[in-house]
Write an enzyme that holds these catalytic residues in place. Structure first.
Site: not given
Ligand code: C5J
Length: 235
Positions: A24, A72, A129, A132, A157-158, A162, A202
């Site tokens: 993204d 996205e 997509k 997320k 990102v972010t 995502c 973990q």
């Molecule tokens: C992504 C979002 N790509 N933060 N989307 O992280 O809405």
């Protein structure tokens, strides 16, 4: 088998079964005037990941590592946009409405596409997509299986949205995922830190964390090439 210095322990990989997943890196998230800013975010924080991600992308291309990108977004009629996603929050403009870079998060609009620095080239699939996660309602898993990919290096990102969702999905599907800390970014510095901690906690509950420098060094060793950027550092 080569090893990338990583946390919580070394990430062993074979170049032939490793893919670079670029999540993204769209103008809508990274530049002002897009979806990210419509939610009240400072997009400059995301731009910081682009130079390191570009070095990793170029090194992977040179090494013959399979590269795949995600975006996205939604169909222009918004038929794949759940009302829950459309109506959440109080943004002044919403998904599908006209912003400074075209309709927010709509496929085909300028803002929906990937930034020029990281633009896909021929042979690099782009997975669109609606959610997320990169695996939800996409053919990403089928493409990776077709290429016999078992491990993913992840930039994008972010970090806490995502990237996290996609890494968790990858883990549940049996892929090893290595996230490069300087090639992912969040609008929230605290979320960036904690999101990376969560991945490797973990004993690596759903992945590994390293950075571009350590990855590039290991890739160079594995493929017998100069580390990317090594020439620029000399003299
Ligand atoms: C992504 C979002 N790509 N933060 N989307 O992280 O809405």
């Amino acid at each position: 088998m080569a090893t990338i210095d990583a946390e919580p322990y070394g990430f062993e990989f074979e170049p032939a079964t490793l893919a670079l997943l670029m999540i993204d890196f769209q103008r809508d998230f990274v530049y002002p005037g897009g979806f990210g800013e419509s939610l009240g975010n400072d997009t400059s924080l995301l731009l910081k990941a682009v130079p390191a991600a570009k070095r990793v992308l170029e090194a992977c291309r040179a090494a013959g590592i399979f590269v795949i990108h995600t975006r996205e977004g939604h169909r222009s009629d918004l038929s794949d946009l759940p009302p829950s996603k459309l109506n959440r929050g109080s943004a002044p403009i919403r998904i599908g409405e006209e912003g400074a870079m075209g309709r927010l998060l709509v496929r085909g609009s300028y803002g929906h596409d990937i930034v020029d620095e990281l633009a896909p080239i021929a042979g690099e699939p782009v997975v669109d997509k609606p959610g997320k996660g990169a695996f939800y309602a996409t053919d990403l898993d089928a493409i990776l299986k077709m290429k016999a990919i078992r491990q993913l290096v992840v930039c994008g990102v972010t970090t806490e949205v995502c990237v996290h969702t996609s890494v968790r999905e990858a883990n549940d599907r049996g892929y090893d995922a290595l996230v490069l800390s300087d090639c992912v970014a969040s609008y929230f510095p605290e979320f960036q830190r904690v999101a990376l901690e969560m991945i490797k906690a973990q004993g690596g509950i759903f992945g590994w964390v390293s950075d571009s420098e350590r990855f590039l060094r290991a890739l160079a060793t594995a493929t017998g090439r100069e580390p990317a950027g090594a020439g620029a550092a000399v003299g």
